[in-house]
Scaffold this motif. Structure first.
Motif, PDB file in Angstrom:
ATOM      1  N   ALA A   1      33.820 -25.510 -19.064  1.00  0.00           N
ATOM      2  CA  ALA A   1      33.576 -25.612 -17.626  1.00  0.00           C
ATOM      3  C   ALA A   1      32.867 -24.365 -17.104  1.00  0.00           C
ATOM      4  CB  ALA A   1      34.901 -25.828 -16.893  1.00  0.00           C
ATOM      5  N   GLY A   2      33.246 -23.208 -17.619  1.00  0.00           N
ATOM      6  CA  GLY A   2      32.561 -21.981 -17.229  1.00  0.00           C
ATOM      7  C   GLY A   2      31.095 -21.988 -17.643  1.00  0.00           C
ATOM      8  N   LEU A   3      30.801 -22.534 -18.833  1.00  0.00           N
ATOM      9  CA  LEU A   3      29.410 -22.617 -19.278  1.00  0.00           C
ATOM     10  C   LEU A   3      28.606 -23.576 -18.413  1.00  0.00           C
ATOM     11  CD1 LEU A   3      29.910 -22.666 -23.160  1.00  0.00           C
ATOM     12  CD2 LEU A   3      29.052 -20.780 -21.766  1.00  0.00           C
ATOM     13  N   PHE A   4      29.216 -24.707 -18.045  1.00  0.00           N
ATOM     14  CA  PHE A   4      28.524 -25.643 -17.157  1.00  0.00           C
ATOM     15  C   PHE A   4      28.241 -24.988 -15.804  1.00  0.00           C
ATOM     16  CE2 PHE A   4      30.225 -29.333 -19.733  1.00  0.00           C
ATOM     17  CZ  PHE A   4      28.968 -29.776 -20.118  1.00  0.00           C
ATOM     18  N   ALA A   5      29.220 -24.253 -15.294  1.00  0.00           N
ATOM     19  CA  ALA A   5      29.012 -23.572 -14.012  1.00  0.00           C
ATOM     20  C   ALA A   5      27.915 -22.514 -14.128  1.00  0.00           C
ATOM     21  CB  ALA A   5      30.326 -22.937 -13.551  1.00  0.00           C
ATOM     22  N   LEU A   6      27.897 -21.787 -15.245  1.00  0.00           N
ATOM     23  CA  LEU A   6      26.866 -20.770 -15.444  1.00  0.00           C
ATOM     24  C   LEU A   6      25.482 -21.395 -15.549  1.00  0.00           C
ATOM     25  CD1 LEU A   6      26.502 -17.693 -15.868  1.00  0.00           C
ATOM     26  CD2 LEU A   6      26.725 -18.105 -18.329  1.00  0.00           C
ATOM     27  N   ALA A   7      25.422 -22.591 -16.147  1.00  0.00           N
ATOM     28  CA  ALA A   7      24.142 -23.294 -16.295  1.00  0.00           C
ATOM     29  C   ALA A   7      23.791 -24.128 -15.067  1.00  0.00           C
ATOM     30  CB  ALA A   7      24.179 -24.190 -17.528  1.00  0.00           C
ATOM     31  N   ARG A   8      24.670 -24.133 -14.071  1.00  0.00           N
ATOM     32  CA  ARG A   8      24.462 -24.885 -12.826  1.00  0.00           C
ATOM     33  C   ARG A   8      24.294 -26.378 -13.092  1.00  0.00           C
ATOM     34  NH1 ARG A   8      20.884 -20.523 -12.569  1.00  0.00           N
ATOM     35  NH2 ARG A   8      21.652 -18.768 -11.319  1.00  0.00           N
ATOM     36  N   VAL A   9      25.170 -26.914 -13.920  1.00  0.00           N
ATOM     37  CA  VAL A   9      25.180 -28.346 -14.221  1.00  0.00           C
ATOM     38  C   VAL A   9      26.282 -28.992 -13.381  1.00  0.00           C
ATOM     39  CG1 VAL A   9      25.490 -30.093 -16.006  1.00  0.00           C
ATOM     40  CG2 VAL A   9      24.335 -27.944 -16.552  1.00  0.00           C
ATOM     41  N   PRO A  10      25.970 -29.972 -12.544  1.00  0.00           N
ATOM     42  CA  PRO A  10      26.990 -30.560 -11.661  1.00  0.00           C
ATOM     43  C   PRO A  10      28.019 -31.376 -12.424  1.00  0.00           C
ATOM     44  CG  PRO A  10      24.904 -31.730 -11.447  1.00  0.00           C
ATOM     45  CD  PRO A  10      24.629 -30.530 -12.306  1.00  0.00           C
ATOM     46  N   LEU A  11      29.210 -31.458 -11.845  1.00  0.00           N
ATOM     47  CA  LEU A  11      30.311 -32.168 -12.488  1.00  0.00           C
ATOM     48  C   LEU A  11      30.013 -33.652 -12.644  1.00  0.00           C
ATOM     49  CD1 LEU A  11      33.229 -32.223 -13.558  1.00  0.00           C
ATOM     50  CD2 LEU A  11      33.995 -32.497 -11.178  1.00  0.00           C
ATOM     51  N   GLY A  12      29.396 -34.257 -11.635  1.00  0.00           N
ATOM     52  CA  GLY A  12      29.091 -35.686 -11.712  1.00  0.00           C
ATOM     53  C   GLY A  12      28.187 -36.015 -12.878  1.00  0.00           C
ATOM     54  N   TRP A  13      27.207 -35.143 -13.145  1.00  0.00           N
ATOM     55  CA  TRP A  13      26.307 -35.366 -14.280  1.00  0.00           C
ATOM     56  C   TRP A  13      27.087 -35.330 -15.587  1.00  0.00           C
ATOM     57  CZ3 TRP A  13      24.848 -32.808 -18.672  1.00  0.00           C
ATOM     58  CH2 TRP A  13      23.656 -33.205 -19.281  1.00  0.00           C
ATOM     59  N   VAL A  14      28.008 -34.390 -15.714  1.00  0.00           N
ATOM     60  CA  VAL A  14      28.798 -34.263 -16.947  1.00  0.00           C
ATOM     61  C   VAL A  14      29.667 -35.496 -17.157  1.00  0.00           C
ATOM     62  CG1 VAL A  14      30.546 -32.898 -18.137  1.00  0.00           C
ATOM     63  CG2 VAL A  14      28.788 -31.752 -16.779  1.00  0.00           C
ATOM     64  N   LEU A  15      30.344 -35.945 -16.112  1.00  0.00           N
ATOM     65  CA  LEU A  15      31.259 -37.084 -16.241  1.00  0.00           C
ATOM     66  C   LEU A  15      30.502 -38.364 -16.572  1.00  0.00           C
ATOM     67  CD1 LEU A  15      33.747 -36.400 -13.302  1.00  0.00           C
ATOM     68  CD2 LEU A  15      34.034 -35.887 -15.735  1.00  0.00           C
ATOM     69  N   SER A  16      29.343 -38.565 -15.954  1.00  0.00           N
ATOM     70  CA  SER A  16      28.585 -39.785 -16.231  1.00  0.00           C
ATOM     71  C   SER A  16      28.062 -39.800 -17.664  1.00  0.00           C
ATOM     72  CB  SER A  16      27.433 -39.928 -15.232  1.00  0.00           C
ATOM     73  OG  SER A  16      26.519 -38.855 -15.370  1.00  0.00           O
ATOM     74  N   ARG A  17      27.651 -38.651 -18.174  1.00  0.00           N
ATOM     75  CA  ARG A  17      27.157 -38.591 -19.556  1.00  0.00           C
ATOM     76  C   ARG A  17      28.284 -38.610 -20.576  1.00  0.00           C
ATOM     77  NH1 ARG A  17      23.542 -38.426 -15.521  1.00  0.00           N
ATOM     78  NH2 ARG A  17      21.397 -38.457 -16.326  1.00  0.00           N
ATOM     79  N   SER A  18      29.502 -38.332 -20.140  1.00  0.00           N
ATOM     80  CA  SER A  18      30.637 -38.355 -21.053  1.00  0.00           C
ATOM     81  C   SER A  18      31.067 -39.769 -21.409  1.00  0.00           C
ATOM     82  CB  SER A  18      31.826 -37.598 -20.442  1.00  0.00           C
ATOM     83  OG  SER A  18      31.503 -36.244 -20.202  1.00  0.00           O
ATOM     84  N   LEU A  19      30.524 -40.770 -20.733  1.00  0.00           N
ATOM     85  CA  LEU A  19      30.884 -42.155 -21.037  1.00  0.00           C
ATOM     86  C   LEU A  19      30.454 -42.567 -22.440  1.00  0.00           C
ATOM     87  CD1 LEU A  19      29.995 -43.882 -17.641  1.00  0.00           C
ATOM     88  CD2 LEU A  19      32.262 -43.246 -18.499  1.00  0.00           C
ATOM     89  N   VAL A  20      29.627 -41.758 -23.072  1.00  0.00           N
ATOM     90  CA  VAL A  20      29.191 -42.085 -24.427  1.00  0.00           C
ATOM     91  C   VAL A  20      30.359 -42.113 -25.404  1.00  0.00           C
ATOM     92  CG1 VAL A  20      28.735 -39.696 -25.113  1.00  0.00           C
ATOM     93  CG2 VAL A  20      27.416 -41.546 -26.140  1.00  0.00           C
ATOM     94  N   GLU A  21      31.461 -41.448 -25.052  1.00  0.00           N
ATOM     95  CA  GLU A  21      32.620 -41.424 -25.941  1.00  0.00           C
ATOM     96  C   GLU A  21      33.605 -42.554 -25.654  1.00  0.00           C
ATOM     97  OE1 GLU A  21      35.525 -38.423 -25.602  1.00  0.00           O
ATOM     98  OE2 GLU A  21      35.375 -38.251 -23.413  1.00  0.00           O
TER      99      GLU A  21
END
Length: 253
Positions: free
Chosen positions: A53-73
């Protein structure tokens, strides 16, 4: 952004500025640390999640983008939910459900490690374009033939998908309904046409490359410069911390 850039999100964060090869090595090391963590060390997986989560925040990646792409699992999630009912062992009562305790641990192990692995891969995908990943793998001396196959597959996959979509629309415009079993023959013939077109396109691409002096090696390593000590130390900070957490969990689990 090019259609072949996939999940890449352009930016100028510290994570974006890291060389692709160091991010690839960091991803592999981080994933190995997650895989080596005992499933009983629940706190360790929470620590990994905070790191990512810290890396995503550092890279300025929004939470919604992460959750939507996590559906691959999702297939792994379904399997993890089935484990408590499939694995034999001492029974545990959860309300009106009776499940297996070893199955619960097995499902938790699969769910936690698969989710964290997907998130770690998304950090790389969101901050590194496809060309950068291939160039980084080339810097790491991966087999050249595998890199070329991957590069061409990524480059022309969206063209193949577009062809299949156009042929499907053409069939629907002619009153085709793929829900009926007796129309499977038309679908099979369409896929055959797509295969032939793809083969012919490959022949034309090969001839064009040969005419331009192709010698069996693509210029994949012209992008990223060699990484310095500062780049390596910055990229391997999170994997080193994850390795320490995994070692602590293995000793005191």
């Amino acid at each position: 952004m090019s259609p072949v850039d996939g999940l890449y999100r352009p930016g100028d964060s510290p994570v974006h500025r890291l060389r692709p090869q160091v991010k690839i090595v960091a991803l592999v090391a981080f994933t190995c640390a997650i895989a080596a963590t005992p499933r009983e060390a629940v706190w360790a997986f929470g620590a990994y999640a905070l790191l990512i989560a810290g890396l995503f925040a550092l890279a300025r990646v929004p939470l919604g983008w992460v959750l939507s792409r996590s559906l691959v699992e999702s297939p792994f999630l379904v399997l993890a939910l089935a484990f408590p009912f499939m694995v034999e062992g001492p029974a545990v009562h959860l309300g009106f459900l009776t499940v297996s305790e070893p199955g619960l641990w097995a499902g938790w192990n699969l769910l936690a490690k698969a989710t964290l692995g997907v998130w770690a891969a998304l950090v790389l995908a969101a901050t590194t374009p496809i060309a950068g990943v291939l160039a980084g793998l080339s810097r790491l001396r991966c087999p050249e033939i595998l890199l070329q196959i991957t590069a061409f597959a990524i480059r022309y996959a969206h063209l193949t998908v577009a062809e299949v979509t156009q042929m499907r629309l053409a069939r629907l415009a002619r009153c085709d309904d793929p829900r009926f079993l007796w129309q499977a023959g038309a679908l099979a013939r369409s896929l055959g046409v797509v295969f032939i077109r793809s083969f012919e396109r490959g022949e034309r691409v090969w001839q064009a490359m040969a005419a331009r002096g192709y010698t069996g090696r693509l210029p994949l390593d012209v992008g990223p410069a060699p990484a310095g000590a500062l780049q390596w130390s910055a990229a391997l900070a999170a994997p080193a911390l994850a390795a320490g957490i995994a070692a602590w969990a293995a000793v005191f689990a």
